[in-house]
Each structure stands twice: as structure tokens, then as C-alpha cells.
Scaffold this active site. Structure first.
Site, mmCIF file in Angstrom:
data_model
loop_
_atom_site.group_PDB
_atom_site.id
_atom_site.type_symbol
_atom_site.label_atom_id
_atom_site.label_comp_id
_atom_site.label_asym_id
_atom_site.label_seq_id
_atom_site.Cartn_x
_atom_site.Cartn_y
_atom_site.Cartn_z
ATOM 1 N N TYR A 130 32.875 63.493 7.638
ATOM 2 C CA TYR A 130 32.976 62.191 6.958
ATOM 3 C C TYR A 130 31.630 61.818 6.332
ATOM 4 C CZ TYR A 130 32.545 57.111 6.775
ATOM 5 O OH TYR A 130 32.250 55.834 6.384
ATOM 6 N N TYR A 169 36.887 45.087 1.919
ATOM 7 C CA TYR A 169 36.661 44.664 3.310
ATOM 8 C C TYR A 169 37.154 43.244 3.540
ATOM 9 C CZ TYR A 169 33.661 48.758 3.000
ATOM 10 O OH TYR A 169 33.174 50.017 2.785
ATOM 11 N N VAL A 222 28.377 51.166 0.436
ATOM 12 C CA VAL A 222 27.126 50.619 0.920
ATOM 13 C C VAL A 222 25.919 51.007 0.045
ATOM 14 C CG1 VAL A 222 26.547 52.487 2.526
ATOM 15 C CG2 VAL A 222 25.975 50.131 3.126
ATOM 16 N N LYS A 273 36.431 56.796 0.189
ATOM 17 C CA LYS A 273 37.546 56.620 1.130
ATOM 18 C C LYS A 273 38.933 56.638 0.480
ATOM 19 C CE LYS A 273 34.691 54.159 4.533
ATOM 20 N NZ LYS A 273 34.244 52.818 4.982
ATOM 21 N N SER A 294 31.350 54.672 0.791
ATOM 22 C CA SER A 294 32.743 54.274 1.060
ATOM 23 C C SER A 294 33.658 54.369 -0.158
ATOM 24 C CB SER A 294 32.793 52.838 1.583
ATOM 25 O OG SER A 294 32.380 52.813 2.914
HETATM 26 N N1 GLN Z 1 28.674 56.179 5.096
HETATM 27 C C1 GLN Z 1 28.745 54.770 5.322
HETATM 28 C C2 GLN Z 1 29.033 54.501 6.793
HETATM 29 O O1 GLN Z 1 29.791 55.212 7.358
HETATM 30 C C3 GLN Z 1 29.808 54.186 4.450
HETATM 31 C C4 GLN Z 1 29.980 52.706 4.652
HETATM 32 C C5 GLN Z 1 30.113 51.955 3.367
HETATM 33 O O2 GLN Z 1 29.880 52.464 2.282
HETATM 34 N N2 GLN Z 1 30.441 50.703 3.465
HETATM 35 O O3 GLN Z 1 28.524 53.607 7.393
#
Ligand code: GLN
Length: 400
Positions: A187, A239, A257, A64, A61
Site C-alpha cells: 500500500y 473524508y 496528503v 485509492k 490517497s
Molecule cells: N500514504 C498516506 C497514508 O497512508 C496516504 C494518506 C492520504 O493521502 N491522506 O497515511
């Protein structure tokens, strides 16, 4: 700096080993939970790194904000806002968070990031072209050619049911440009790009430097894009812990994550941390701890504004107390709104005696647009009042 960062690393370890590895992506559950690396990048591109700084992990993430930056640069703010909103979701990162208009609530949660990925490139771009542009863009932010970890990609693609559900949901709302499978594949590739903490620090510093990579000098995205991205990071980047983070740490940031955290403090520093154990919000426990410590020790909280405005007047020489009979107003420091306002009040005080006025800017280190406009207007008004105004501006801070 390295000694200090080592000390931060030690206290993060001593703070305990709570948290869990992410397990919903099988490949991530195999990470070494004890790794901890911290890197800082300065405004001139100096990078300090300690711990497992060579270790590469998937960006997840943390990609993003950069994909969002590329979509903004390619499509403009209005078009991106038509597809993805900028409100904190109050939900977990993988929830179906859409607003009344059918838009994902923000680009930092999965549903918004899948939608944003498909917006990169022009309106005719295929899904493959969007993905290629995202990977090239992430590389430009990092200042080196980044690669995709194919094993993590395959592992996440196989278990992407939830992201597929999110993509179908936005597609049904008419907000997803590509077919759900293609958007999620793209993605997922974006999330599988390999980075180390140095890359994160440089990428963060590029956002914090108005889009100019401090190492390569490349202008990766326009300055307005970074302001938008950093604002959304500040409100949505961590988040559902964003409020706690902002009041406690006060640095626009993003977590992922795989255990990465990046922080971008405008004009000051880019931070990258890696430690795979996550808290209940999906944020790295030690990553959060390291940033808390860095913010506290180095006074990096965004809301802790430096008091520069009151120092803007370096000196004022009265014409009667001076051999050459000139009034001299010497300014210093950074000329932004608050400083320029103090300076204008001083110019306002000049009596209408027709005597020459020297406005000395040699000590002014920089000025923004507003500061420049206000000072120019102050000088113009002195001239209208009949003064011979001599602006000493050897560095040309008023020129730009
Ligand atoms: N690739 C992970 C997902 O789509 C990214 C989520 C994250 O890093 N929090 O679930």
C-alpha cells in the site's frame, strides 16, 4: 481554456495561504508549499494544464479509487464488499473505522485502502503480485509508465506504525488477505507513485469515461466498476468533509496528503489539482478552492441536471398536412430514460388509422440501453397497431 485556468489559479493564490504541510511522513514536510498546478482533461483526451504542471509529487490517497477499481475488476463486487464496506466513516482518514461485521467502512480511508490493495489480483496472488498489478494499473489509468519515489516510500515505510496498527486490526477481523507488513509495504508503494496534474486529470477522465482512457483508448476497467468507484468517491472521497464537498462542488473526487485533488465528472471532465497545504480534514486548501471555482464557473455540479428531456421532440408532421401522407416524428438529442419517455408518449398519441409512420432518429446523437429499449418497444407497439413504421436511423443509435 488556458487563459481561464490561469485566472482560476490566480484567484486561488489571492484567496490566501492557509493550511499546513503534512508532517507525519517526513519526506512530505519538505515540499514547496507554494506550488499550484491545475489540469483538465476532456472526453476526447485533450489536456489543459497551468502552473507547476511539470512538477511530480507522490500520488498518496489519490491512488485509492484506482486500486479499488482494480480490486473490483479482479474480484467482482460481492467479494470486495465482503472485505470493505462503502459507508462514509465520519472519522479522519487514518482512524480505525470498521463496521459491526469487522469490515473497514470504505476503501477511501487508510484502513479500507490497505485491505483493498491486498484484494488486487486473483485470490492466489502474492503481496508482491498485487502491488505489481496496482502499479501497472495506475499506469494504465494515467496512460504512461509511472514510477515509485523510493525516498518517499522509505520515509513513509519507516513511520508507518499507524498503518501497521490498522492492518493488524483488519487482519484480526479476518478481512486482510496478506500479512500486515506485506500489505502495508504494498500500500505504501502504491501511495509513493509519482504523478503530475496531467496524469491526475487523465486518470480522473478515465473513471469519468466508463473506464476507457481518453488518451490511449485502452479500456482499463469495465464500465460498472467506474460507476461503483465514482459513487464511493462522491460519498467518501473527501473524508469527513464529503458532505460539504458534495453540496458545494458536486463532483466525485479524491484528495491526498501530498496536496493533490482529483475530480471526475461522469462524461464531462477530469480535473487534477496540486497544492500541498492541507486543511484540518487533510484536503488541499487551494485544491478545494480551485474545484469550487471550476464547478461554479462551468456548471459542473452533478446534481445540476441538464434539461434535455423536454427538447427530445424536434418536430411532428401530421399526415394530413403533408404531401406524402405520412406521419413523421423527428427526435433529437440524447435518448435516455427521461427523453425516451417523452418520445413514447408521442408515439402513443398516434391514432390507429393504419397510416405509415416515420420515426426519424437522424438527429439523435446517442442513446443508452434504456433509451434504446424503450424506443424499440414504442416502434414494436406501433407495428402491432397495424402501422407501417419506417425508422430512419442513419447513425445506428438503436443498433447497439
Ligand atoms: N500514504 C498516506 C497514508 O497512508 C496516504 C494518506 C492520504 O493521502 N491522506 O497515511
Amino acid at each position: 481554456m488556458p487563459d481561464y485556468l490561469d485566472e482560476v489559479r490566480e484567484t486561488c493564490i489571492a484567496g490566501g495561504d492557509e493550511g499546513e504541510l503534512a508532517s507525519y511522513i517526513p519526506e512530505l514536510a519538505a515540499a514547496d508549499p507554494d506550488r499550484l498546478a491545475i489540469a483538465l482533461c476532456t472526453i476526447d483526451g485533450t489536456v489543459y494544464a497551468v502552473g507547476d504542471a511539470e512538477h511530480r509529487f507522490t500520488i498518496q490517497s489519490l491512488s485509492k479509487p484506482f486500486a479499488y477499481a482494480l480490486a473490483l475488476a479482479d474480484r467482482g463486487l460481492d467479494e470486495v464488499l465482503e472485505h470493505v464496506s462503502v459507508e462514509p466513516s465520519g472519522d479522519a482518514f487514518n482512524e480505525i473505522s470498521i463496521d459491526r461485521e469487522g469490515r473497514p467502512r470504505n476503501p477511501m480511508i487508510n484502513i479500507g485502502a490497505i485491505t483493498t490493495h491486498a484484494l488486487v489480483g486473483d485470490a492466489e496472488a502474492t503481496a508482491e503480485e498485487s502491488t505489481a498489478r496496482v502499479i501497472a494499473g495506475l499506469s494504465a489509468f494515467a496512460g504512461r509508465e509511472l514510477e515509485v519515489d523510493e525516498a518517499v516510500y522509505a520515509s513513509e515505510r519507516e513511520s508507518a506504525d499507524r498503518n501497521m496498527a490498522l492492518a493488524y486490526m483488519v487482519r484480526a477481523q479476518g478481512k486482510l488477505q496478506d500479512a500486515p507488513r506485506a500489505a502495508v509495504d504494498g500500500y505504501t508503494r502504491q501511495c509513493s507513485v509519482l504523478v503530475d496534474v496531467r496524469d491526475l486529470a487523465v486518470m480522473a477522465m478515465t473513471l469519468a469515461s466508463s473506464g476507457r482512457n481518453p488518451v490511449t483508448g485502452e479500456q482499463v476497467v469495465p464500465a460498472w466498476v467506474c460507476r461503483q468507484v465514482l459513487s464511493v468517491m462522491a460519498t467518501c472521497g473527501m473524508y469527513d468533509a464529503a458532505g460539504d464537498w458534495m453540496s458545494n462542488v458536486g463532483i466525485p473526487a479524491k484528495s491526498g496528503v501530498s496536496g493533490g485533488v482529483l475530480g471526475a465528472l461522469p462524461g464531462q471532465v477530469g480535473i487534477g489539482v496540486f497544492s500541498p497545504r492541507l486543511d484540518g480534514f487533510g484536503n488541499s486548501v487551494r485544491g478545494v478552492r480551485a474545484c469550487e471555482r471550476l464547478s461554479r464557473d462551468m456548471g459542473l455540479h452533478l446534481m445540476q441536471a441538464p434539461e434535455v428531456a423536454s427538447h427530445v421532440l424536434y418536430g411532428v408532421v401530421d399526415p394530413d398536412g403533408d404531401d406524402d401522407g405520412m406521419r413523421e416524428i423527428t427526435l433529437q438529442g440524447t435518448m435516455h430514460f427521461a427523453a425516451a419517455e417523452v418520445a413514447l408518449r408521442e408515439l402513443e398519441r398516434v391514432p390507429e388509422d393504419g397510416r405509415p409512420v416515420v420515426v426519424d432518429l437522424a438527429r439523435v446523437s446517442s442513446a443508452n440501453d434504456v433509451g434504446r429499449r424503450m424506443l424499440r418497444e414504442g416502434v414494436r407497439r406501433l407495428q402491432l397497431d397495424g402501422h407501417d413504421v419506417r425508422v430512419q436511423d442513419p447513425e445506428g443509435v438503436l443498433d447497439d
